[in-house]
Each structure stands twice: as structure tokens, then as C-alpha cells.
Design a protein around this motif. Structure first.
Motif, PDB file in Angstrom:
ATOM      1  N   UNK A  90      -9.257  11.270   4.538  1.00 13.50           N
ATOM      2  CA  UNK A  90      -9.085  12.582   3.935  1.00 13.50           C
ATOM      3  C   UNK A  90      -7.650  13.023   4.211  1.00 13.50           C
ATOM      4  N   UNK A  91      -6.825  13.023   3.164  1.00 15.84           N
ATOM      5  CA  UNK A  91      -5.404  13.347   3.296  1.00 15.84           C
ATOM      6  C   UNK A  91      -5.170  14.726   2.689  1.00 15.84           C
ATOM      7  N   UNK A  92      -4.684  15.647   3.509  1.00 13.04           N
ATOM      8  CA  UNK A  92      -4.497  17.026   3.057  1.00 13.04           C
ATOM      9  C   UNK A  92      -3.041  17.441   3.229  1.00 13.04           C
ATOM     10  N   UNK A  93      -2.471  18.056   2.184  1.00 14.95           N
ATOM     11  CA  UNK A  93      -1.085  18.515   2.194  1.00 14.95           C
ATOM     12  C   UNK A  93      -1.059  20.039   2.279  1.00 14.95           C
ATOM     13  N   UNK A  94      -0.161  20.570   3.129  1.00 19.07           N
ATOM     14  CA  UNK A  94      -0.034  22.016   3.316  1.00 19.07           C
ATOM     15  C   UNK A  94       1.400  22.461   3.086  1.00 19.07           C
ATOM     16  N   UNK A  95       1.549  23.727   2.641  1.00 18.78           N
ATOM     17  CA  UNK A  95       2.901  24.261   2.496  1.00 18.78           C
ATOM     18  C   UNK A  95       3.294  24.998   3.765  1.00 18.78           C
ATOM     19  N   UNK A  96       4.441  25.700   3.735  1.00 13.60           N
ATOM     20  CA  UNK A  96       4.963  26.342   4.944  1.00 13.60           C
ATOM     21  C   UNK A  96       4.119  27.520   5.394  1.00 13.60           C
ATOM     22  N   UNK A  97       3.304  28.079   4.512  1.00 11.09           N
ATOM     23  CA  UNK A  97       2.437  29.195   4.905  1.00 11.09           C
ATOM     24  C   UNK A  97       1.103  28.715   5.468  1.00 11.09           C
ATOM     25  N   UNK A  98       0.877  27.387   5.431  1.00 10.96           N
ATOM     26  CA  UNK A  98      -0.389  26.846   5.898  1.00 10.96           C
ATOM     27  C   UNK A  98      -1.424  26.730   4.808  1.00 10.96           C
ATOM     28  N   UNK A  99      -1.036  27.105   3.581  1.00  5.00           N
ATOM     29  CA  UNK A  99      -1.971  27.002   2.460  1.00  5.00           C
ATOM     30  C   UNK A  99      -2.086  25.551   2.005  1.00  5.00           C
ATOM     31  N   UNK A 100      -3.288  25.178   1.598  1.00  4.82           N
ATOM     32  CA  UNK A 100      -3.530  23.817   1.143  1.00  4.82           C
ATOM     33  C   UNK A 100      -2.934  23.616  -0.256  1.00  4.82           C
ATOM     34  N   UNK A 129       3.337  20.094   5.927  1.00  3.58           N
ATOM     35  CA  UNK A 129       2.484  19.463   6.936  1.00  3.58           C
ATOM     36  C   UNK A 129       1.443  18.611   6.233  1.00  3.58           C
ATOM     37  N   UNK A 130       1.098  17.487   6.893  1.00  8.71           N
ATOM     38  CA  UNK A 130       0.076  16.592   6.345  1.00  8.71           C
ATOM     39  C   UNK A 130      -0.938  16.300   7.443  1.00  8.71           C
ATOM     40  N   UNK A 131      -2.214  16.378   7.102  1.00  9.64           N
ATOM     41  CA  UNK A 131      -3.250  15.940   8.041  1.00  9.64           C
ATOM     42  C   UNK A 131      -3.984  14.751   7.431  1.00  9.64           C
ATOM     43  N   UNK A 132      -4.343  13.816   8.278  1.00 15.24           N
ATOM     44  CA  UNK A 132      -5.082  12.631   7.837  1.00 15.24           C
ATOM     45  C   UNK A 132      -6.305  12.472   8.722  1.00 15.24           C
ATOM     46  N   UNK A 133      -7.453  12.452   8.093  1.00 16.91           N
ATOM     47  CA  UNK A 133      -8.717  12.232   8.812  1.00 16.91           C
ATOM     48  C   UNK A 133      -9.258  10.866   8.395  1.00 16.91           C
TER      49      UNK A 133
END
Length: 262
Positions: free
Chosen positions: A75-85, A108-112
């Protein structure tokens, strides 16, 4: 002469600065996350990683991930500088690729990663067998790729392999205690070495048996050494009492003789 020395000093300083620039790695992507220290074969494992400092080297690059888990979902999620997806993707398989672009405001990127721990092909007691839960690289199109951090690994085990490992650890602890007590542990050491060989061969039942024998042998040797030590101490006490008693007897005899003469 002074001018030459100054010129050589400047050259040397410049060379040192150049070497220091080469020695210090360029800014890299930061990753936060860990793998469990151990995981049972057949169990489901999940780990999450967060990537920041995305553009220390490149404004556009590819995040690549791989794993040795099976039946994998990322699960790859990309976020902007405000923390919004911004976006989320769920690739499957043992690897994935994700474009990371500053022009899309990705901050920011999170990978699960979620998958199943596969069977172990080859066991090793020391160093312990390892399975890669996740490994990430930063790559440029048509260019080089470099690892982001280190590979995140875990020690896969079965109930039998864990029982054998625990038995060997207990035997080694008993051997260390016996050595500290001054006991001879050559036989116990040989047994535990055979237990480790059996473990490495995947023969866990034999490894458990040998390790148990090693532990018993070490404890027996330690007990014998302790008994012998007390015997020596007891013998020393007896000798000391005999010496003291003999001294007292001699003193009393001498005093009695002196009194009769007086």
C-alpha cells in the motif's frame, strides 16, 4: 621559500577538502520503519515505512521496493506538505515501483507491506537465517540506483526450529556458568557443537536432544566442581583446626611444665 610553502599548503588543503567532499555521502532520502526481529513461517506479517527528505538528490525519481515475503500486497500512499493524501496505490507481487515527483507536490510517502513468511530453505544458527521483509532503492530513469537505508530483515522460524534454538541457548548458558565455576566443559562443548550442526541441517529433534545432553553435562560438571571446592575448603578448615588445636595443646603443655618447675 615562504611563498612556495604557502602554495603547497593551499594545495594540500584543497586536496583534503576535495577528499572530504568525496567521503561525505550526498543527501539521501530518509526512511523510518522496522521489521519484526523474528517471524513464524506461515504467519502474516505487516510493516510500514515512511519516507521523507524526498528531494535531497533528485526532483524526480523512482522508489523501488522488494520483499521475500509471499502473497504480497503493498500500500503506497503519497502526501503533500499539509499531510493531505494525494494518491494511494496497492500493487501486488514481491516488488513495486512508484514515481516520486516534486512537481506533483509529493512531500511524504508511506509504504505498507503485507505478506506471508515462506518456508526456510536453509537454516543457520549463527549467524541466524534472515528473510528480507522490505528493501528499498532510489533510482533515476536510465541512471543509477542506490539503497535507501538498509534491508529490513527478520529471522524466520518454526516451532521446532525455535525449540531447538532455545535448547542450544540454554546449553550454552549452562556451559558458561560451568566454566565460571572452574569446571571442565569439553564434553558439553562438543555436544552443543553437534547440536548446532544438527540445527543447521534442519534436524531439530536431534539438535534438541544433543543440546539437552550438553546442558545436563555442563550442570553436572559445575556441580562436581562445586562439590570439590567445598571438599577442599572443608579439608583446609580441618587442617587449620588441627594446627590451632596442636598449638593450644603445645602451649598448655609448656605452661604446665613451667608451673611444675616453679
Amino acid at each position: 621559500m615562504t611563498m612556495n610553502s604557502s602554495r603547497y599548503s593551499s594545495l594540500a588543503l584543497a586536496a583534503l577538502l576535495a577528499l572530504s567532499v568525496l567521503a561525505v555521502p550526498a543527501g539521501a532520502v530518509s526512511v523510518d520503519g522496522t521489521a519484526p526481529p523474528s517471524a513464524q513461517v506461515g504467519s502474516q506479517q505487516t510493516a510500514t515505512y515512511t519516507f521523507t527528505d524526498l528531494y535531497e538528490e533528485y526532483d524526480t525519481w523512482t522508489l523501488r521496493g522488494s520483499t521475500e515475503l509471499t502473497q504480497v500486497t503493498w500500500t503506497v500512499t503519497l502526501y503533500d506538505q499539509t499531510g493531505a493524501k494525494i494518491a494511494q496505490h496497492s500493487p501486488t507481487g514481491q516488488s513495486f515501483e512508484q514515481q516520486v515527483q516534486a512537481s506533483e507536490d509529493v512531500n511524504k510517502v508511506t509504504v505498507r507491506v503485507e505478506g506471508t513468511v515462506p518456508a526456510v530453505e536453509e537454516y543457520s544458527y549463527e549467524p541466524a537465517q534472515q528473510l528480507t521483509v522490505a528493501e528499498f532503492t532510489q533510482a533515476q530513469q536510465g541512471g543509477s540506483a542506490s539503497m535507501i537505508g538498509e534491508a529490513h530483515t527478520t529471522r524466520p522460524y518454526t516451532e521446532s526450529s525455535q525449540e531447538a534454538r532455545t535448547a542450544i541457548e540454554d546449553a550454552q548458558s549452562a556451559i558458561e556458568s560451568a566454566q565460571s565455576a572452574g569446571a571442565s566443559v569439553s564434553e558439553a562443548t562438543s555436544l552443543v557443537e553437534n547440536a548446532i550442526s544438527a540445527y543447521n541441517a534442519g534436524n531439530f529433534e536431534n539438535a534438541i536432544s544433543l543440546a539437552s545432553q550438553a546442558e545436563q553435562q555442563a550442570e553436572s560438571a559445575a556441580s562436581s566442581a562445586q562439590t570439590q571446592r567445598w571438599l577442599f575448603i572443608g579439608a583446609g578448615v580441618v587442617v587449620a583446626l588441627l594446627v590451632i588445636g596442636g598449638g593450644v595443646w603445645w602451649y598448655l603443655r609448656q605452661r604446665d611444665t613451667y608451673d611444675r618447675l616453679g
